[in-house]
Scaffold this motif. Sequence first.
Motif, PDB file in Angstrom:
ATOM      1  N   ALA A 241      39.735  37.881  46.531  1.00 57.10           N
ATOM      2  CA  ALA A 241      40.327  38.014  44.470  1.00 57.10           C
ATOM      3  C   ALA A 241      39.928  39.116  44.061  1.00 57.10           C
ATOM      4  O   ALA A 241      41.413  39.868  44.004  1.00 57.10           O
ATOM      5  CB  ALA A 241      39.909  36.439  43.788  1.00 57.10           C
ATOM      6  N   THR A 253      43.247  36.407  38.848  1.00 58.51           N
ATOM      7  CA  THR A 253      43.116  35.631  40.580  1.00 58.51           C
ATOM      8  C   THR A 253      41.059  35.777  39.973  1.00 58.51           C
ATOM      9  O   THR A 253      40.646  35.426  40.214  1.00 58.51           O
ATOM     10  CB  THR A 253      43.946  35.476  41.282  1.00 58.51           C
ATOM     11  OG1 THR A 253      45.149  35.412  41.280  1.00 58.51           O
ATOM     12  CG2 THR A 253      43.030  35.471  42.562  1.00 58.51           C
ATOM     13  N   ALA A 254      41.615  37.480  40.103  1.00 59.80           N
ATOM     14  CA  ALA A 254      39.768  37.781  40.115  1.00 59.80           C
ATOM     15  C   ALA A 254      38.835  37.970  38.849  1.00 59.80           C
ATOM     16  O   ALA A 254      38.166  37.505  39.375  1.00 59.80           O
ATOM     17  CB  ALA A 254      39.855  39.382  40.656  1.00 59.80           C
TER      18      ALA A 254
END
Length: 611
Positions: A241, A253-254
């Motif tokens: 991610a 997402t990260a």
Amino acid sequence: MKTDPEFETLKERISTLTDPRREYASRLAARRAALNHEQQRSRKIWFWRRIVFAIIALMIILAFDKVVAWGLIAAPVVVFIALMAFHQRVHAAVARLERAVKFYERGVARLEDAWSGGGEKGERFADRSHPYSEDLDLFGEGSMFELLSTARTKAGEERLASWLLAPAPIPEILARQQSVDEFRPRLDLREDVALLGDEVSARAHPEELLAWAAREPVFTARQTQWLQLAALLIGLFSAAAVVMWLGFGYRKTAMAALMIEATFLFLYRAQIGRVVAEVERPGRELSLLAEILGRLEQERFTAPMLVRLRSELDADGKPPSRQIARLSRLIQILDSLKNQFFAPIAFVLLIPAQLALAIECWRQHAGAKIPQWLDAVAEIEALSSLAGYAYEHPRDPFPELVESEILFEGESLTHPLIAESRSVRNDVRLGAEPRALIVSGSNMSGKSTLMRTVGTNVVLALAGAPVRATRLRLSPLAIGASIHILDSLQTGASRFYAEITRLRQIVELTKGDLPLLFLLDEILSGTNSHDRLIGAEAVVRGLVERDAIGIVTTHDLALTRIVETLNWRAANVHFEDHLENGRMVFDYKMQPGVVRRSNALELMRSVGLEV
């Protein structure tokens, strides 16, 4: 004519067994030469380290003045680091050779009867309430323990002491005898065990290691397995991610991945931190222990006891040195993560958590084997001590053990703490007839030494060691001795009271599983002759009627009449002396019958008293 190499090897092995003094001297000279060589290397390396350091310092000054380029400093720095690493190995070699020199110096000292005060005395095992340890000089300066022990770990010393303090069953004694006999010629192995044990003794704390191994699990085995998998998957997802965020802008997402990781750490951070905090010291100590275990793994034995010890080292078919090496690697990786450059990467991948879970998994799987590994080292060190004694006394036999009768039958007995050049050997037989020897004789004639000789050889025999005799047959025996009895200011007990208390303890030993060997020196000397005769006769008769065998010494010739009431169950023997040029001379040879003269007045006159 060519000689068979195997035959020459066999001749050399026989030579080293029959001449330990020559072998020790040869090895001591070789170790001293090697030590001198390594010390010279150390001094040379130290000299060149200073030279290279001076060059580095000079080049830094010149670099500031722009005389040389900064990049040129790299070469001497690399050389300096290499010299430091090499010097560390040389230091380790010097330390090991110093220990080897001491090992053989102690061996030579034992062979030359100059060993007293130079070894471990085992004073912490001394116990005045024990039925024979003080009476037979088992612990303290110049003791049996100091003579025997080459153990360097606390566990090894404790095991050897326990063997001296309690007789083993016959199958155990026979197993030890076989092991000692196989261990005896393996001088290289015994040297390595002693030297590696020295380092463990100096730097390891086995009690803490055992406590760590026995600690309640931080996670259950099932929890550990699924948490390892979860940490791996979360770490990989977080790393992917972060890469997608930095490379393609997938920020949400990260953030989600990092939130999952943060939640995982929030839930298990305390437990993971506890695993990491608790493993550092046990890990170092296991690495030291692995050196001894790794040395034992190289050996192949035939004696059943040694075969069992060797096989018990392995867990799931893997030797302990390999298992401990895996734990060491995990700890090393954990330490490397403290580097500021790697810390962020390790955090994203959840590497500390994964390592902590792997360490906990190792403890759950292999930790139960740690007590067994320590026990094996203790057993090997104790056997090595007895094997060293056997090697240094090649003419001393192992005793023959009998179960069919109560027996002590020794030929040419002498005391292991008396130098061979000064020892006088005697034959002693105790069994069905006679059960007791009443020993009379003058002061310093050898009565007490005889008792200690018998008792100490029984201790050696029932510990699994060779004995100081040409032949010894005996049955398993409990020992009860009243030789070194003193009054006590702390308890307010007189010598007489201390003695009758010990006599009661000795009588109680007749109720045990083993027949008793009693050793009573100057029995009831603290009371008047009338009471002494009645009391001594009652005590000896009571012991004999309980199937005990033993020796009683006395100055009081009235006590020799005890034999008349016990008939064939007791016999009188004595030691003699004679006056020679104004000096008392003793032959220390036991003779049948009652002594006919006393040396008390002559001894008083010899020191200047007007009698």
